[in-house]
Write an enzyme that holds these catalytic residues in place. Structure first.
Site, PDB file in Angstrom:
ATOM      1  N   ASP A  41      -5.426  -5.886   3.378  1.00  0.00           N
ATOM      2  CA  ASP A  41      -4.184  -6.415   3.938  1.00  0.00           C
ATOM      3  C   ASP A  41      -4.096  -7.930   3.727  1.00  0.00           C
ATOM      4  OD1 ASP A  41      -1.953  -6.997   5.570  1.00  0.00           O
ATOM      5  OD2 ASP A  41      -2.441  -5.353   6.917  1.00  0.00           O
ATOM      6  N   ASP A  42      -3.034  -8.373   3.052  1.00  0.00           N
ATOM      7  CA  ASP A  42      -2.730  -9.806   2.889  1.00  0.00           C
ATOM      8  C   ASP A  42      -3.750 -10.574   2.053  1.00  0.00           C
ATOM      9  OD1 ASP A  42      -0.481  -9.391   4.382  1.00  0.00           O
ATOM     10  OD2 ASP A  42      -0.954 -10.853   5.938  1.00  0.00           O
ATOM     11  N   CYS A  80       3.580  -4.966   5.259  1.00  0.00           N
ATOM     12  CA  CYS A  80       2.679  -3.894   5.684  1.00  0.00           C
ATOM     13  C   CYS A  80       3.304  -2.502   5.633  1.00  0.00           C
ATOM     14  CB  CYS A  80       2.192  -4.178   7.106  1.00  0.00           C
ATOM     15  SG  CYS A  80       1.510  -5.832   7.336  1.00  0.00           S
ATOM     16  N   ARG A  84       2.773   0.370   2.526  1.00  0.00           N
ATOM     17  CA  ARG A  84       2.032   1.592   2.849  1.00  0.00           C
ATOM     18  C   ARG A  84       2.873   2.841   2.602  1.00  0.00           C
ATOM     19  NH1 ARG A  84      -0.296  -2.439   4.977  1.00  0.00           N
ATOM     20  NH2 ARG A  84      -2.475  -2.398   5.678  1.00  0.00           N
ATOM     21  N   LYS A 134      -5.709   0.686   9.507  1.00  0.00           N
ATOM     22  CA  LYS A 134      -4.372   0.288   9.974  1.00  0.00           C
ATOM     23  C   LYS A 134      -3.316   1.216   9.383  1.00  0.00           C
ATOM     24  CE  LYS A 134      -1.112  -3.470   9.091  1.00  0.00           C
ATOM     25  NZ  LYS A 134      -0.977  -4.884   8.699  1.00  0.00           N
ATOM     26  N   HIS A 136       0.387   1.800  10.494  1.00  0.00           N
ATOM     27  CA  HIS A 136       1.611   1.000  10.406  1.00  0.00           C
ATOM     28  C   HIS A 136       2.788   1.689   9.713  1.00  0.00           C
ATOM     29  CE1 HIS A 136       2.905  -3.500  10.700  1.00  0.00           C
ATOM     30  NE2 HIS A 136       3.627  -2.675  11.454  1.00  0.00           N
ATOM     31  N   SER A 159      -0.173  -3.494  12.957  1.00  0.00           N
ATOM     32  CA  SER A 159      -0.920  -4.707  12.606  1.00  0.00           C
ATOM     33  C   SER A 159      -1.738  -5.252  13.766  1.00  0.00           C
ATOM     34  CB  SER A 159       0.033  -5.803  12.111  1.00  0.00           C
ATOM     35  OG  SER A 159       0.348  -5.618  10.757  1.00  0.00           O
ATOM     36  N   HIS A 226      -5.610  -9.807   7.189  1.00  0.00           N
ATOM     37  CA  HIS A 226      -4.412 -10.161   7.949  1.00  0.00           C
ATOM     38  C   HIS A 226      -4.798 -10.998   9.175  1.00  0.00           C
ATOM     39  CE1 HIS A 226      -0.648  -9.604  10.178  1.00  0.00           C
ATOM     40  NE2 HIS A 226      -0.115  -8.977   9.141  1.00  0.00           N
ATOM     41  N   ASP A 278      -2.157  -4.735  -0.160  1.00  0.00           N
ATOM     42  CA  ASP A 278      -0.805  -4.285   0.207  1.00  0.00           C
ATOM     43  C   ASP A 278       0.319  -5.240  -0.195  1.00  0.00           C
ATOM     44  OD1 ASP A 278      -1.327  -6.277   2.089  1.00  0.00           O
ATOM     45  OD2 ASP A 278      -0.481  -5.143   3.762  1.00  0.00           O
ATOM     46  N   ASN A 279       0.003  -6.490  -0.477  1.00  0.00           N
ATOM     47  CA  ASN A 279       1.017  -7.453  -0.930  1.00  0.00           C
ATOM     48  C   ASN A 279       0.311  -8.759  -1.268  1.00  0.00           C
ATOM     49  OD1 ASN A 279       1.891  -7.090   2.433  1.00  0.00           O
ATOM     50  ND2 ASN A 279       0.791  -8.912   1.761  1.00  0.00           N
ATOM     51  N   LYS A 294       2.745 -13.931  -0.077  1.00  0.00           N
ATOM     52  CA  LYS A 294       3.388 -12.801   0.620  1.00  0.00           C
ATOM     53  C   LYS A 294       4.856 -13.064   0.913  1.00  0.00           C
ATOM     54  CE  LYS A 294       2.904 -10.041   4.871  1.00  0.00           C
ATOM     55  NZ  LYS A 294       2.081  -9.824   6.068  1.00  0.00           N
TER      56      LYS A 294
END
Length: 924
Positions: A41-42, A80, A84, A134, A136, A159, A226, A278-279, A294
């Site tokens: 994540d992130d 997020c 996903r 996670k 989400h 998150s 994240h 994820d990004n 992001k």
């Protein structure tokens, strides 16, 4: 809460129809690969070693070396929730109405159960499916993992910044940790945030262990890196106070644990592992050579993500692909590789890219055009970025082949290219908006956890409910004195690993062996009884006498085995040397070692070419599961006994720990029992290496070498447990079998081996179990070796037999040393026809009385001053042993007590040194 049931029914009907039409069976194909998707994540494009980072990421580096690095891999939707949803459904998030924003706690919106996920496709194909991390995609039950094709779920529903200390304007409910459908813990503080990654990894590894025999899909969507950026103090310190370095290291370690679990189970050639993000990166991350992150315009750093693919034997090792691929491609690719059908009743935006991953010649990207949601488009080397500032709209054009960092806007030089790309993007957006499938909606959504009162924090939950039964490693040293190691005062022997064990664990100053000397002490330890009760007191077992521990006794090993543990014994047994009475006959799955004491041997006379056999001094074999595979031929072999014991134990620990099967490893070392021969690696230059080391300085030198080698063995055990990721779920104990023999140190105590003074039965005792046993504590409460059987039964979920035992449960004393009290009123002891009894500070030795609080060395007899105390203790001792006398269970008498090998058999065996070298050679 009411869900639109018509949608759910429609989903089920269409899904069944697809598989009926395509004739896809529900039984698993033996060649179906396992699938693991690690979704961070992130994380920024440049945050891991394979993509240029200087953060240490050894496991990801190895993954890249053994697999494929994907330089042009994109998320199909950013943030997020949209990212996903695109990954799991193979569709642009906007197509399924999951792209407009993330979902929040108690949101009415979530991933429509009508959508078909990767998990549902694989489950229909016979896969076990698990999601750990996670989610989400909606926290209402109809949107959660178990309703979207996953058999198991453990993690956080959204998150980790959506928690009580988060945005005060949103008034978030407690952030729950979910198992299945139920909140079992909550995350209110930094200490619980810091163990999220470990908790995710533990659950994922456990899932793989349990389903390694079946095809499985393991989806691991991490919450790291994240915000909020929180790690354990130890990780932060080791990362030089750089929190992002620590977080990235945490993800690398997690990935390493998952890959190692796969390797250890021998399923790596049938397992595809994808690592991606994820990004674009956020906060303190780095995009490497890319522009953007992001948030903001759709520059490459916004949607291009670091991605690795690993499948030994299938994906070419060390390969790199610059073909365009995206997260929407994962569903059709996985479906194809696993022999499953992509849904045909709906639009799936992704394409099968398996040929690229498998390194097929001339395999090309199926994406002639790549869309960056609604604001960017790429065709080959050309990239258009559109954005607006207030009412103003902008369009920028870049040549990615020449300008990967998107610094040189070419829109004015190539207006026709801007026009063509803009038209393609507009057409794509228009088409998506005309084909939208609705998100799922519920009425009256409620938080999964409205009130955290009475609910443990995640850290507390992990401590109270370990992810698995704890492993146990019991190191039982022979004839070592109370003062021979650093934690108990030695200034001569260097024991850094035992010092660390004491600093991180619990030290008992008043721990006793129920019975003394090799055989009685071992019998008491393994049966939970005084040796007298099981007929094993008095004389030790010799190679020519029939006495042995009765196989009818319920040993510690049998208790562990019945509780589902793998059991191994490594070292000196000394409870019966013939088949039927060896460790494998008392509950141990695996045994490697010597059958009795290392002084019960006949060395080989190399000059006269014969064994020096005399009475019970016979050739000493090294056994593997009862079979003699080598012989202790000379002093060199004597000096290798500790090494051989440790080597065998570590092999067992690696095998069982790698499979995550709970294990009990019992290590009864022969050291420091005589003949005392140190290993060459631990002896100073010029030290004698023969059996002549029996006097003065030579004796001391070899003792120090043996103790320091034992300390090194402790270090090897800890490093192996850490390497396997099971240190926190393993209880390690270190103690001696009785007081020290000649040349050892009793520290402040009087007496030694065989004595009823404190130096006889009192043993140095350390126990280590991170996060379960408090670190750096010292207990002065009484504990006895016979207590370990019932204590382990309590801690490890075992049961005791109907046999009467003397031991008491010490689990409360181990777990709560500051407040718990010993279950023993006193401690009774006898040896060599002498009796002793301790009650509190008072100690009776025959007709002598000592006050241990004032006189630990038992030098001042106060019997005349306190005759009533002496009588009280004498009466208690007599009562204790009189009761045992009336309840004695017989030992066993071996029908054939002859030595396990004779001279001719010894001649045919390799010496221990040669055998150990042979093992190393075969491994290489």
């Amino acid at each position: 809460m009411k869900l639109q049931l018509r949608r759910a029914f429609s989903k089920s009907l269409s899904f069944l129809l697809i598989y009926w039409i395509c004739n896809v069976g529900v039984s698993a194909n033996v060649n179906q690969p396992n699938i693991v998707i690690i979704f961070t994540d992130d994380m920024g494009y440049g945050d891991i070693g394979p993509f240029g980072s200087d953060h240490p990421t050894p496991h990801l580096n190895r993954m890249a070396e053994e697999g494929m690095k994907l330089t042009d891999f994109y998320v199909s939707s950013t943030a997020c929730t949209p990212s996903r949803s695109a990954l799991l459904t193979g569709c642009y998030a906007d197509r399924i109405e999951m792209g407009r924003s993330v979902v929040f706690p108690a949101d009415e919106r979530g991933l429509n159960p009508k959508e078909i996920t990767i998990a549902e496709i694989l489950k229909e194909g016979g896969y076990k499916t698990g999601c750990f991390g996670k989610w989400h995609l909606g926290d209402q039950l109809p949107f959660m993992p178990l309703a979207q094709g996953f058999d198991e779920y453990q993690g956080i529903p959204y998150s980790n910044d959506m928690w009580v200390p988060g945005n005060p304007k949103r008034n978030y409910p407690p952030l729950p940790w979910i198992v299945g459908k139920q909140p079992v813990a909550h995350i209110p503080d930094a200490s619980s945030q810091a163990v999220i990654t470990d908790s995710i990894t533990d659950a994922a590894v456990d899932f793989i262990e349990r389903y390694k025999e079946k095809p499985f899909f393991c989806y691991v969507p991490h919450s790291a890196v994240h915000a909020p950026f929180m790690v354990t103090p130890e990780r932060l310190e080791s990362a030089g106070e750089d929190v992002m370095r620590a977080l990235v290291g945490e993800i690398d370690s997690s990935t390493g644990r998952i890959l190692e679990c796969i390797r250890n189970n021998g399923i790596e050639k049938n397992t595809l592992v994808l690592f991606t993000n994820d990004n674009g990166g956020a906060g303190k991350t780095t995009s490497g050579p890319l522009r953007g992150h992001k948030f903001g315009p759709k520059y490459e750093g916004h949607m291009r993500v670091p991605t690795l693919a690993w499948w030994p034997g299938k994906i070419p090792a060390g390969s790199v692909s610059s073909e365009i691929m995206a997260t929407i491609d994962i569903l059709p690719t996985v479906a194809n590789l696993c022999g499953q059908q992509v849904p045909q009743d709906r639009i799936i935006d992704g394409h099968d890219v398996s040929k690229i991953l498998l390194g097929r010649a001339k395999a090309k990207s199926p994406h002639e055009t790549l869309y960056y949601e609604k604001d960017g488009v790429r065709q080959g080397k050309w990239k258009l970025v559109r954005y607006k500032v207030k009412a103003d709209r902008f369009a920028e054009l870049y040549d990615l082949e020449k300008d990967l960092g998107e610094q040189n806007d070419l829109s004015k030089q190539y207006p026709e290219k801007v026009k063509a790309l803009s038209e393609a993007l507009d057409a794509h957006v228009s088409k998506i908006e005309s084909e939208i499938r609705p998100a799922g909606l519920v009425e009256n959504p409620k938080p999964l956890l409205a009130d955290s009162e009475g609910v443990p924090t995640l850290l507390e939950w992990r401590r109270k409910a370990p992810p698995a039964k704890p492993n146990v490693v019991l190191m039982f040293i022979d004839d070592m004195g109370y003062g021979d190691i650093g934690p108990f005062g030695s200034q001569i022997n260097k024991t850094p690993h035992l010092d660390r064990m004491a600093a991180e664990g619990l030290k008992f100053t008043d721990f006793y062996n129920a019975s003394q000397n090799c055989t009685p002490s071992r019998a008491a330890l393994l049966t939970g009884c005084y040796a007298k009760r099981v007929g094993m007191d008095g004389r030790v077992c010799f190679p020519d006498v029939p006495k042995a521990l009765n196989p009818s006794e319920y040993t510690m090993a049998r208790m562990f085995k019945d509780a589902g543990y793998a059991t191994g014994c490594f070292g000196k047994w000394h409870l019966g040397h013939r088949p039927g009475y060896l460790p494998n006959d008392h509950g141990f799955d695996v045994y490697e070692g010597i059958p009795y004491s290392n002084d019960m041997w006949a060395p080989y006379d190399s000059i006269n070419k014969k064994w020096k056999i005399k009475g019970w001094k016979v050739p000493l074999p090294w056994l593997v599961d009862g079979k003699a595979v080598a012989v202790v031929k000379n002093a060199t072999d004597q000096g290798l006994l500790t090494q051989a014991t440790t080597k065998a134990a570590l092999k067992f620990i690696r095998e069982q720990g790698g499979m995550k099967k709970p294990f009990f490893a019992y290590l009864p070392y022969a050291a420091v029992h005589g003949p005392r021969v140190g290993h060459p690696d631990f002896l100073p230059a010029g030290a004698p290496r023969s059996e002549a080391n029996k006097t003065g300085a030579e004796f001391t030198i070899h003792l120090t070498a043996q103790i320091e080698e034992l300390d090194a063995a402790v270090g090897k055990v800890f490093s192996t447990l850490k390497e396997l990721g099971i240190e926190k779920n393993t209880i390690v104990l270190f103690m001696s079998d009785n007081g020290g023999s000649r040349g050892t140190s009793m520290g402040p105590l009087k007496g030694g081996k065989g004595s009823v003074y404190e130096g006889g039965p009192r043993t140095p005792f350390l126990i280590h179990w991170p996060e379960s046993i408090p670190a750096g504590k010292v207990s002065h409460e009484i504990g006895v070796s016979s207590d370990l059987l019932p204590t382990f039964a309590k801690l490890c979920g075992g049961k005791l037999s109907g046999n009467k035992i003397d031991g008491r449960d010490l689990s409360d004393l181990f777990l709560n040393p500051d407040t718990a009290k010993s279950p023993h009123e006193g401690f009774a002891h006898n040896a060599k026809q002498k009796n002793a009894y301790r009650l509190g500070k008072w100690k009776m030795v025959e007709k002598l009385l000592f006050d241990l609080e004032k006189d630990l060395g038992e030098t001042h007899n106060v019997a005349k001053e306190y005759p009533e105390v002496l009588k009280k203790l004498s009466d208690k001792n007599k009562k204790f042993f009189s009761k045992i006398e009336s309840e004695i269970r017989p030992n066993a008498q071996m029908p054939d007590p002859s030595p396990i090998i004779d001279e001719s058999e010894a001649e045919a065996l390799p010496d221990l040194e040669k055998w150990l070298k042979g093992i190393e050679g075969s491994k290489k």
